[in-house]
Design a protein around this motif. Structure first.
Motif, PDB file in Angstrom:
ATOM      1  N   ALA A   1       0.830  -1.203   0.000  1.00 37.13           N
ATOM      2  CA  ALA A   1       0.000   0.000   0.000  1.00 37.13           C
ATOM      3  C   ALA A   1       0.866   1.255   0.000  1.00 37.13           C
ATOM      4  CB  ALA A   1      -0.932  -0.004   1.212  1.00 37.13           C
ATOM      5  N   GLY A   2       1.938   1.245   0.763  1.00 39.40           N
ATOM      6  CA  GLY A   2       2.853   2.383   0.791  1.00 39.40           C
ATOM      7  C   GLY A   2       3.508   2.599  -0.557  1.00 39.40           C
ATOM      8  N   GLN A   3       3.917   1.512  -1.188  1.00 42.77           N
ATOM      9  CA  GLN A   3       4.545   1.614  -2.511  1.00 42.77           C
ATOM     10  C   GLN A   3       3.547   2.115  -3.544  1.00 42.77           C
ATOM     11  OE1 GLN A   3       7.939   1.109  -3.070  1.00 42.77           O
ATOM     12  NE2 GLN A   3       7.282   2.238  -4.870  1.00 42.77           N
ATOM     13  N   ALA A   4       2.298   1.660  -3.439  1.00 42.18           N
ATOM     14  CA  ALA A   4       1.264   2.123  -4.362  1.00 42.18           C
ATOM     15  C   ALA A   4       1.007   3.620  -4.182  1.00 42.18           C
ATOM     16  CB  ALA A   4      -0.032   1.333  -4.154  1.00 42.18           C
ATOM     17  N   ALA A   5       1.055   4.102  -2.945  1.00 43.95           N
ATOM     18  CA  ALA A   5       0.871   5.538  -2.680  1.00 43.95           C
ATOM     19  C   ALA A   5       2.015   6.342  -3.298  1.00 43.95           C
ATOM     20  CB  ALA A   5       0.784   5.792  -1.180  1.00 43.95           C
ATOM     21  N   ILE A   6       3.220   5.842  -3.178  1.00 43.22           N
ATOM     22  CA  ILE A   6       4.379   6.515  -3.778  1.00 43.22           C
ATOM     23  C   ILE A   6       4.251   6.528  -5.303  1.00 43.22           C
ATOM     24  CG2 ILE A   6       6.869   6.311  -4.178  1.00 43.22           C
ATOM     25  CD1 ILE A   6       7.047   5.316  -1.220  1.00 43.22           C
ATOM     26  N   ASP A   7       3.888   5.393  -5.885  1.00 41.53           N
ATOM     27  CA  ASP A   7       3.724   5.310  -7.344  1.00 41.53           C
ATOM     28  C   ASP A   7       2.681   6.311  -7.829  1.00 41.53           C
ATOM     29  OD1 ASP A   7       5.555   3.226  -7.348  1.00 41.53           O
ATOM     30  OD2 ASP A   7       4.028   1.651  -7.525  1.00 41.53           O
ATOM     31  N   LEU A   8       1.554   6.397  -7.134  1.00 38.84           N
ATOM     32  CA  LEU A   8       0.483   7.313  -7.527  1.00 38.84           C
ATOM     33  C   LEU A   8       0.928   8.761  -7.377  1.00 38.84           C
ATOM     34  CD1 LEU A   8      -2.411   7.679  -8.499  1.00 38.84           C
ATOM     35  CD2 LEU A   8      -3.127   7.597  -6.092  1.00 38.84           C
ATOM     36  N   ALA A   9       1.640   9.076  -6.319  1.00 38.89           N
ATOM     37  CA  ALA A   9       2.133  10.445  -6.120  1.00 38.89           C
ATOM     38  C   ALA A   9       3.075  10.848  -7.249  1.00 38.89           C
ATOM     39  CB  ALA A   9       2.836  10.558  -4.763  1.00 38.89           C
ATOM     40  N   ILE A  10       3.935   9.934  -7.661  1.00 35.61           N
ATOM     41  CA  ILE A  10       4.861  10.232  -8.758  1.00 35.61           C
ATOM     42  C   ILE A  10       4.086  10.418 -10.075  1.00 35.61           C
ATOM     43  CG2 ILE A  10       6.692   9.248 -10.214  1.00 35.61           C
ATOM     44  CD1 ILE A  10       7.848   8.009  -7.586  1.00 35.61           C
ATOM     45  N   GLN A  11       3.127   9.528 -10.339  1.00 39.67           N
ATOM     46  CA  GLN A  11       2.347   9.608 -11.584  1.00 39.67           C
ATOM     47  C   GLN A  11       1.531  10.886 -11.672  1.00 39.67           C
ATOM     48  OE1 GLN A  11      -0.029   6.071 -11.557  1.00 39.67           O
ATOM     49  NE2 GLN A  11       1.711   4.714 -11.941  1.00 39.67           N
ATOM     50  N   THR A  12       1.059  11.382 -10.546  1.00 37.31           N
ATOM     51  CA  THR A  12       0.190  12.562 -10.534  1.00 37.31           C
ATOM     52  C   THR A  12       0.939  13.832 -10.117  1.00 37.31           C
ATOM     53  OG1 THR A  12      -0.524  12.079  -8.272  1.00 37.31           O
ATOM     54  CG2 THR A  12      -1.886  11.204 -10.078  1.00 37.31           C
ATOM     55  N   ASN A  13       2.252  13.715  -9.965  1.00 38.41           N
ATOM     56  CA  ASN A  13       3.085  14.840  -9.553  1.00 38.41           C
ATOM     57  C   ASN A  13       2.554  15.509  -8.282  1.00 38.41           C
ATOM     58  OD1 ASN A  13       5.383  16.450  -9.783  1.00 38.41           O
ATOM     59  ND2 ASN A  13       4.248  18.065 -10.825  1.00 38.41           N
ATOM     60  N   SER A  14       2.215  14.668  -7.313  1.00 35.36           N
ATOM     61  CA  SER A  14       1.731  15.188  -6.037  1.00 35.36           C
ATOM     62  C   SER A  14       2.627  14.660  -4.923  1.00 35.36           C
ATOM     63  CB  SER A  14       0.270  14.795  -5.809  1.00 35.36           C
ATOM     64  OG  SER A  14       0.093  13.417  -5.970  1.00 35.36           O
ATOM     65  N   ALA A  15       2.365  15.086  -3.730  1.00 32.57           N
ATOM     66  CA  ALA A  15       3.202  14.702  -2.595  1.00 32.57           C
ATOM     67  C   ALA A  15       2.503  13.656  -1.740  1.00 32.57           C
ATOM     68  CB  ALA A  15       3.510  15.933  -1.747  1.00 32.57           C
ATOM     69  N   ILE A  16       3.268  13.025  -0.885  1.00 35.07           N
ATOM     70  CA  ILE A  16       2.694  12.166   0.143  1.00 35.07           C
ATOM     71  C   ILE A  16       3.017  12.812   1.484  1.00 35.07           C
ATOM     72  CG2 ILE A  16       2.826  10.041  -1.204  1.00 35.07           C
ATOM     73  CD1 ILE A  16       5.232   9.249   0.554  1.00 35.07           C
ATOM     74  N   VAL A  17       2.193  12.508   2.464  1.00 32.84           N
ATOM     75  CA  VAL A  17       2.424  12.968   3.832  1.00 32.84           C
ATOM     76  C   VAL A  17       2.638  11.720   4.667  1.00 32.84           C
ATOM     77  CG1 VAL A  17       1.461  14.204   5.807  1.00 32.84           C
ATOM     78  CG2 VAL A  17       1.006  15.015   3.489  1.00 32.84           C
ATOM     79  N   THR A  18       3.739  11.688   5.409  1.00 36.16           N
ATOM     80  CA  THR A  18       4.092  10.525   6.202  1.00 36.16           C
ATOM     81  C   THR A  18       4.819  10.990   7.459  1.00 36.16           C
ATOM     82  OG1 THR A  18       5.138   8.338   6.092  1.00 36.16           O
ATOM     83  CG2 THR A  18       6.304  10.159   5.005  1.00 36.16           C
ATOM     84  N   THR A  19       5.285  10.060   8.245  1.00 30.82           N
ATOM     85  CA  THR A  19       6.084  10.422   9.412  1.00 30.82           C
ATOM     86  C   THR A  19       7.517   9.950   9.203  1.00 30.82           C
ATOM     87  OG1 THR A  19       5.495   8.394  10.587  1.00 30.82           O
ATOM     88  CG2 THR A  19       4.146  10.325  11.028  1.00 30.82           C
ATOM     89  N   VAL A  20       8.451  10.773   9.616  1.00 34.42           N
ATOM     90  CA  VAL A  20       9.867  10.437   9.584  1.00 34.42           C
ATOM     91  C   VAL A  20      10.413  10.777  10.959  1.00 34.42           C
ATOM     92  CG1 VAL A  20      12.104  10.917   8.541  1.00 34.42           C
ATOM     93  CG2 VAL A  20      10.058  10.888   7.100  1.00 34.42           C
TER      94      VAL A  20
END
Length: 76
Positions: free
Chosen positions: A37-56
């Motif tokens: 699911a995390g990888q899919a979120a990253i893939d979608l963010a890259i495809q749509t030129n958007s960001a993800i929000v996460t914790t680091v």
């Protein structure tokens, strides 16, 4: 009503235990489902030129698509 012993065992695990070693196969498998699911979120963010929000390190951060691409290139 008798408690489910397997369920109680899974709920009493400590944070330092790896969920992949859970006696409950659904919990053990959830580790890989969360990774997908995390990888899919990253893939979608890259495809749509958007960001993800996460914790680091416990802090909420916004990672842009450009930064996600850079991170992906460093890990491949």
């Amino acid at each position: 009503m008798e408690k489910n012993k397997l369920h109680d065992t899974c709920l009493t695990t400590t944070p330092d235990k790896d969920i992949r070693n859970s006696l409950d196969p659904d919990i053990a498998g959830s580790y890989y489902a969360m990774q997908r699911a995390g990888q899919a979120a990253i893939d979608l963010a890259i495809q749509t030129n958007s960001a993800i929000v996460t914790t680091v390190d416990g802090k909420i951060v916004r990672i842009s698509a450009a930064e996600l691409i850079k991170q992906r290139q460093l890990t491949t």
